[in-house]
Design a protein around this motif. Sequence first.
Motif, PDB file in Angstrom:
ATOM      1  N   TYR A 140       0.816  -1.218   0.000  1.00  0.00           N
ATOM      2  CA  TYR A 140       0.000   0.000   0.000  1.00  0.00           C
ATOM      3  C   TYR A 140       0.852   1.271   0.000  1.00  0.00           C
ATOM      4  O   TYR A 140       0.311   2.370   0.003  1.00  0.00           O
ATOM      5  CB  TYR A 140      -0.918   0.010   1.220  1.00  0.00           C
ATOM      6  N   GLN A 141       2.169   1.113   0.044  1.00  0.00           N
ATOM      7  CA  GLN A 141       3.062   2.279   0.149  1.00  0.00           C
ATOM      8  C   GLN A 141       2.749   3.077   1.416  1.00  0.00           C
ATOM      9  O   GLN A 141       2.998   4.273   1.488  1.00  0.00           O
ATOM     10  CB  GLN A 141       2.934   3.207  -1.082  1.00  0.00           C
ATOM     11  N   GLN A 142       2.119   2.436   2.367  1.00  0.00           N
ATOM     12  CA  GLN A 142       1.765   3.121   3.603  1.00  0.00           C
ATOM     13  C   GLN A 142       2.220   2.285   4.778  1.00  0.00           C
ATOM     14  O   GLN A 142       2.384   1.077   4.658  1.00  0.00           O
ATOM     15  CB  GLN A 142       0.248   3.251   3.713  1.00  0.00           C
ATOM     16  N   SER A 143       2.388   2.937   5.908  1.00  0.00           N
ATOM     17  CA  SER A 143       2.591   2.218   7.165  1.00  0.00           C
ATOM     18  C   SER A 143       1.538   2.691   8.148  1.00  0.00           C
ATOM     19  O   SER A 143       0.901   3.731   7.927  1.00  0.00           O
ATOM     20  CB  SER A 143       3.975   2.519   7.744  1.00  0.00           C
ATOM     21  N   ALA A 144       1.383   1.926   9.205  1.00  0.00           N
ATOM     22  CA  ALA A 144       0.466   2.343  10.273  1.00  0.00           C
ATOM     23  C   ALA A 144       1.289   2.487  11.538  1.00  0.00           C
ATOM     24  O   ALA A 144       2.080   1.600  11.871  1.00  0.00           O
ATOM     25  CB  ALA A 144      -0.616   1.297  10.477  1.00  0.00           C
ATOM     26  N   MET A 145       1.100   3.609  12.220  1.00  0.00           N
ATOM     27  CA  MET A 145       1.774   3.783  13.494  1.00  0.00           C
ATOM     28  C   MET A 145       0.754   3.555  14.600  1.00  0.00           C
ATOM     29  O   MET A 145      -0.329   4.147  14.573  1.00  0.00           O
ATOM     30  CB  MET A 145       2.330   5.186  13.592  1.00  0.00           C
ATOM     31  N   LEU A 146       1.057   2.661  15.515  1.00  0.00           N
ATOM     32  CA  LEU A 146       0.171   2.411  16.654  1.00  0.00           C
ATOM     33  C   LEU A 146       0.723   3.198  17.837  1.00  0.00           C
ATOM     34  O   LEU A 146       1.919   3.100  18.146  1.00  0.00           O
ATOM     35  CB  LEU A 146       0.128   0.925  16.993  1.00  0.00           C
ATOM     36  N   ILE A 147      -0.139   3.979  18.468  1.00  0.00           N
ATOM     37  CA  ILE A 147       0.311   4.856  19.552  1.00  0.00           C
ATOM     38  C   ILE A 147      -0.627   4.660  20.745  1.00  0.00           C
ATOM     39  O   ILE A 147      -1.821   4.948  20.644  1.00  0.00           O
ATOM     40  CB  ILE A 147       0.255   6.338  19.113  1.00  0.00           C
ATOM     41  N   ASN A 148      -0.108   4.141  21.851  1.00  0.00           N
ATOM     42  CA  ASN A 148      -0.930   4.038  23.072  1.00  0.00           C
ATOM     43  C   ASN A 148      -0.860   5.350  23.844  1.00  0.00           C
ATOM     44  O   ASN A 148       0.238   5.893  24.038  1.00  0.00           O
ATOM     45  CB  ASN A 148      -0.463   2.879  23.952  1.00  0.00           C
ATOM     46  N   VAL A 149      -2.028   5.843  24.239  1.00  0.00           N
ATOM     47  CA  VAL A 149      -2.075   7.149  24.913  1.00  0.00           C
ATOM     48  C   VAL A 149      -2.957   7.092  26.159  1.00  0.00           C
ATOM     49  O   VAL A 149      -3.849   6.248  26.266  1.00  0.00           O
ATOM     50  CB  VAL A 149      -2.629   8.263  23.977  1.00  0.00           C
ATOM     51  N   GLU A 150      -2.720   8.035  27.051  1.00  0.00           N
ATOM     52  CA  GLU A 150      -3.671   8.349  28.122  1.00  0.00           C
ATOM     53  C   GLU A 150      -4.498   9.506  27.608  1.00  0.00           C
ATOM     54  O   GLU A 150      -3.962  10.400  26.955  1.00  0.00           O
ATOM     55  CB  GLU A 150      -2.923   8.834  29.366  1.00  0.00           C
ATOM     56  N   THR A 151      -5.788   9.497  27.913  1.00  0.00           N
ATOM     57  CA  THR A 151      -6.605  10.633  27.478  1.00  0.00           C
ATOM     58  C   THR A 151      -7.351  11.213  28.678  1.00  0.00           C
ATOM     59  O   THR A 151      -7.754  10.473  29.579  1.00  0.00           O
ATOM     60  CB  THR A 151      -7.625  10.266  26.354  1.00  0.00           C
ATOM     61  N   THR A 152      -7.555  12.521  28.659  1.00  0.00           N
ATOM     62  CA  THR A 152      -8.243  13.174  29.787  1.00  0.00           C
ATOM     63  C   THR A 152      -9.757  13.008  29.667  1.00  0.00           C
ATOM     64  O   THR A 152     -10.485  13.412  30.558  1.00  0.00           O
ATOM     65  CB  THR A 152      -7.906  14.676  29.833  1.00  0.00           C
ATOM     66  N   LEU A 153     -10.232  12.417  28.571  1.00  0.00           N
ATOM     67  CA  LEU A 153     -11.685  12.283  28.386  1.00  0.00           C
ATOM     68  C   LEU A 153     -12.260  11.024  29.039  1.00  0.00           C
ATOM     69  O   LEU A 153     -13.435  10.717  28.866  1.00  0.00           O
ATOM     70  CB  LEU A 153     -12.048  12.296  26.897  1.00  0.00           C
ATOM     71  N   GLY A 154     -11.422  10.270  29.738  1.00  0.00           N
ATOM     72  CA  GLY A 154     -11.931   9.101  30.463  1.00  0.00           C
ATOM     73  C   GLY A 154     -12.241   7.938  29.537  1.00  0.00           C
ATOM     74  O   GLY A 154     -11.931   7.953  28.349  1.00  0.00           O
ATOM     75  N   GLN A 155     -12.877   6.928  30.138  1.00  0.00           N
ATOM     76  CA  GLN A 155     -13.221   5.710  29.386  1.00  0.00           C
ATOM     77  C   GLN A 155     -14.298   6.030  28.341  1.00  0.00           C
ATOM     78  O   GLN A 155     -15.318   6.613  28.673  1.00  0.00           O
ATOM     79  CB  GLN A 155     -13.749   4.681  30.373  1.00  0.00           C
ATOM     80  N   GLN A 156     -14.068   5.657  27.093  1.00  0.00           N
ATOM     81  CA  GLN A 156     -15.049   5.987  26.043  1.00  0.00           C
ATOM     82  C   GLN A 156     -15.648   4.721  25.442  1.00  0.00           C
ATOM     83  O   GLN A 156     -15.058   3.651  25.497  1.00  0.00           O
ATOM     84  CB  GLN A 156     -14.380   6.828  24.971  1.00  0.00           C
ATOM     85  N   ASP A 157     -16.844   4.888  24.833  1.00  0.00           N
ATOM     86  CA  ASP A 157     -17.508   3.722  24.228  1.00  0.00           C
ATOM     87  C   ASP A 157     -17.595   3.875  22.712  1.00  0.00           C
ATOM     88  O   ASP A 157     -18.426   3.276  22.058  1.00  0.00           O
ATOM     89  CB  ASP A 157     -18.907   3.532  24.826  1.00  0.00           C
ATOM     90  N   ILE A 158     -16.718   4.712  22.159  1.00  0.00           N
ATOM     91  CA  ILE A 158     -16.753   4.933  20.704  1.00  0.00           C
ATOM     92  C   ILE A 158     -15.374   4.672  20.105  1.00  0.00           C
ATOM     93  O   ILE A 158     -14.351   4.932  20.742  1.00  0.00           O
ATOM     94  CB  ILE A 158     -17.204   6.376  20.374  1.00  0.00           C
ATOM     95  N   THR A 159     -15.366   4.116  18.897  1.00  0.00           N
ATOM     96  CA  THR A 159     -14.141   4.074  18.105  1.00  0.00           C
ATOM     97  C   THR A 159     -14.404   4.939  16.880  1.00  0.00           C
ATOM     98  O   THR A 159     -15.511   4.915  16.341  1.00  0.00           O
ATOM     99  CB  THR A 159     -13.722   2.631  17.752  1.00  0.00           C
ATOM    100  N   TRP A 160     -13.459   5.764  16.486  1.00  0.00           N
ATOM    101  CA  TRP A 160     -13.707   6.638  15.332  1.00  0.00           C
ATOM    102  C   TRP A 160     -12.514   6.690  14.396  1.00  0.00           C
ATOM    103  O   TRP A 160     -11.395   6.326  14.758  1.00  0.00           O
ATOM    104  CB  TRP A 160     -14.159   8.039  15.744  1.00  0.00           C
TER     105      TRP A 160
END
Length: 414
Positions: A181-201
């Motif tokens: 695909y001439q592309q790579s994917a970078m996976l980045i684990n983060v902490e977020t200030t928005l708390g536990q979420q129930d959506i993937t976007w």
Amino acid sequence: MSDFDCVVIGGGMVGAASALALAEQGLKVAVIEKHQPDTFANEQALDLRVSAISLSSQYLLEQLGAWSQVKEWRACPYKRLGVWEQEYAYTEFNAQDIEQKHLGHIVENRLIQLALWQQIAAHDRVSLFCPESLVNLEQDNDKVTLTLSQHTITAKLVIGADGANSQVRKLVNIGITAWDYQQSAMLINVETTLGQQDITWQQFFPTGPVAFLPLSKPLSKPLSKQSLASKQDEHKKNVGYASLVWYHQRDEIKRLSLLSNAQLQQEVLAHFPKRLGEIKVIDKAAFPLTRRHANSYQNNRVLLLGDAAHTINPMAGQGVNLGFKDVVALQNVIASAIAEGKCWHNIEVLAHYEKMRRKDNLLMQSTMDALYFSFSHPSPLVKLLRNISLFAINKLPVVNSTIKNKALAYACGL
Ligand SMILES: Cc1cc2nc3c(=O)[nH]c(=O)nc-3n(C[C@H](O)[C@H](O)[C@H](O)COP(=O)(O)OP(=O)(O)OC[C@H]3O[C@@H](n4cnc5c(N)ncnc54)[C@H](O)[C@@H]3O)c2cc1C
């Protein structure tokens, strides 16, 4: 020399699941795996390799007895899925629309593998050889002889579930159709200030999408008084965890990989949509993206399953879900043969597996390619058309209740 009904090369998610599924049919199975995965502990940091596990994959893991352990460790359910390019065309899919409680779970790959291994350890018809690796295999009329680095064993059926660069596939001379695909994917684990979420976007850009996958919070060790205070601080901040996926051209991902976590954090905040909120980068790694499809899934008594048979652009999180569908198909083929009193390892019987899976895998690969090429097309007209399509899917009731819900059910493997 030990004789098995079936030998599975590769004890990853797909290999381990197929070994259990076939042992449940009464077969004597061996699993050969090179690497011992690290055991699980509550306080462990979140792994980078995670997968969006569909409802149909969850059902398979339930059937194999592994899902309750996965849930007890760490699995983050999500109920909503948002996709858009331009804000006006934001489209949201909701579990309620297809009468489900959730659309899937984001789970660390290793935890699925470990939960399956627990079941393997408890199963008297499955033997696990680890660390052990395949050196050679030779087929004759009624069996396959496998030379491993420390043993020699035979099998009536060999499953190659040894991943994208499958050695089994190479040893039996099955070629692949592939493109980069001439592309790579970078996976980045983060902490977020928005708390536990129930959506993937996921927001699409011509250079590739950026995505947000919610993760479960790692639990802490029993707390001392001092650490209890800092734990309470953490709760006050309502910290949540997430896996971000950043798709881009190879060179750009290479540049991002060389940044410190603090520098990468600034880049993420500058390029991801505002709905991400404040984040702190914890960990990161990059993966090249390649589509591969084995020209055949079978060579006599050898079958390919999972990434050994097909890899796909991960933008819709379907890779291992397709692999689990391969497992279900093979399980059904063998169960039917046994029920009908046929020889389950007859080569013609085994051929039904490929008939059941090739078209579905190809359809999903092609759908992902169509999405990839459509959203990376630079023409303003194509851009307008794709946004109008997303807008229509969200806003027009007829389109909404037919196409949207069907697409959603398909993505959930229903
Ligand atoms: C960036 C990225 C994101 C992804 N996100 C998702 C997602 O959200 N949802 C999803 O469904 N899929 C996703 N995928 C795809 C998913 O990770 C793969 O489809 C899945 O890991 C394949 O599982 P597998 O068991 O077939 O192969 P693998 O996970 O590659 O396992 C193969 C196993 O075989 C072992 N092995 C290899 N060679 C030998 C040998 N010679 N002898 C013994 N053992 C051997 C290896 O050690 C390994 O344990 C993603 C992929 C990428 C790259």
